[in-house]
Design a protein around this motif. Sequence first.
Motif, short mmCIF file in Angstrom:
data_model
loop_
_atom_site.label_atom_id
_atom_site.label_comp_id
_atom_site.label_asym_id
_atom_site.label_seq_id
_atom_site.Cartn_x
_atom_site.Cartn_y
_atom_site.Cartn_z
N ILE A 1 -2.23 3.62 -4.55
CA ILE A 1 -0.97 2.84 -4.19
C ILE A 1 0.15 4.12 -4.48
CG2 ILE A 1 0.61 1.61 -4.53
CD1 ILE A 1 -1.20 -0.69 -6.01
N ASP B 1 0.13 -7.57 -8.44
CA ASP B 1 -0.63 -8.35 -6.94
C ASP B 1 -1.26 -7.20 -6.15
OD1 ASP B 1 -1.74 -10.57 -5.43
OD2 ASP B 1 -0.16 -10.71 -3.97
N THR B 2 -0.41 -6.56 -5.49
CA THR B 2 -0.96 -4.81 -4.83
C THR B 2 -2.36 -4.39 -5.72
OG1 THR B 2 1.30 -4.82 -4.04
CG2 THR B 2 0.03 -2.77 -3.46
N LYS C 1 -1.29 -9.91 -13.41
CA LYS C 1 -0.71 -10.89 -11.76
C LYS C 1 -0.55 -11.81 -12.42
CE LYS C 1 -0.81 -12.95 -7.90
NZ LYS C 1 -1.66 -14.29 -7.07
N PHE D 1 4.10 -0.50 -4.17
CA PHE D 1 3.71 -1.35 -5.65
C PHE D 1 4.20 -2.95 -4.91
CE2 PHE D 1 2.84 2.15 -7.57
CZ PHE D 1 0.92 2.29 -8.45
N TRP D 2 5.04 -2.98 -4.29
CA TRP D 2 6.25 -4.47 -3.55
C TRP D 2 5.79 -4.31 -1.80
CZ3 TRP D 2 7.18 -1.01 -7.43
CH2 TRP D 2 8.33 -1.38 -8.46
N ARG D 3 4.70 -3.67 -2.14
CA ARG D 3 4.39 -3.77 -0.47
C ARG D 3 3.63 -4.93 -0.49
NH1 ARG D 3 1.09 0.04 3.83
NH2 ARG D 3 3.43 0.93 3.91
N GLY D 4 3.86 -6.21 0.94
CA GLY D 4 3.47 -7.13 1.09
C GLY D 4 4.38 -8.32 0.70
N THR D 5 6.12 -7.82 -0.02
CA THR D 5 6.67 -8.43 -0.60
C THR D 5 7.23 -10.05 -0.07
OG1 THR D 5 6.70 -7.02 -2.98
CG2 THR D 5 8.63 -8.30 -2.00
N THR E 1 -5.44 -6.36 -5.17
CA THR E 1 -5.43 -6.19 -3.73
C THR E 1 -6.65 -4.72 -4.15
OG1 THR E 1 -3.93 -7.56 -3.35
CG2 THR E 1 -4.74 -6.24 -2.14
N ARG E 2 -6.15 -4.68 -4.46
CA ARG E 2 -6.46 -2.81 -3.48
C ARG E 2 -8.13 -2.73 -4.69
NH1 ARG E 2 -4.10 2.39 -2.52
NH2 ARG E 2 -2.57 1.52 -0.50
N GLN F 1 4.62 -8.61 -8.50
CA GLN F 1 4.15 -7.57 -7.06
C GLN F 1 3.75 -6.08 -6.99
OE1 GLN F 1 4.18 -9.40 -3.61
NE2 GLN F 1 3.01 -7.63 -3.03
#
Length: 185
Positions: free
Chosen positions: A142, A121-122, A71, A151-155, A125-126, A118
């Motif tokens: 994920i 980044d996801t 990332k 994988f694009w959660r939180g974008t 975080t995990r 992203q």
Amino acid sequence: MSPLRNLLAGICTGVVASTFAVTPTERIKTALIDDARTSKRFRSSLHAVRVIYHEYGFKGMYHGYAGTTLKQAGATAFRMGTYNILKDFEKSRKIEQNTFINFANGAVAGTVTTYATQPADTLKTRTQGAKGASTIDAFRSILADDGLKGFWRGTTMRLGRTVFSGGILFTVYEQVAAVLQPLTK
């Protein structure tokens, strides 16, 4: 500098930043956030460091290193690369650089960076939660939880930050560079 060199410089910068600063601090931050939602074992940041070190050793501070480095390297490469490509394109078209253009270029660079990085980044975080899942386990979870779109959660939330921070970053950068330019001659 060529676009490829911009990207390579960004990648190298991101790897160094991830290794010496970002991974350990992100690990503690993410573990604290995750812990606050679940078991509430950590009393403070320092306590989290002690517990993680006790349970996993020094290596515990680097859970999520692969995702964080991917990332960080990608973000720096895409941010700098996109900004410089836009700037070079504008210069070739004789588009005058000004505060608005610099902000817009930075905002576009922030947008490209967010969408491109992203997934990493996801994943990061995990892997950096309180339990510190492996990169492979995080990847699988994920996919199992949300499929590829997970994988694009939180974008959207990240875009809110990166669009404005990219605009501000490069606007201020260009202003400071303009002030310093006469001093370097």
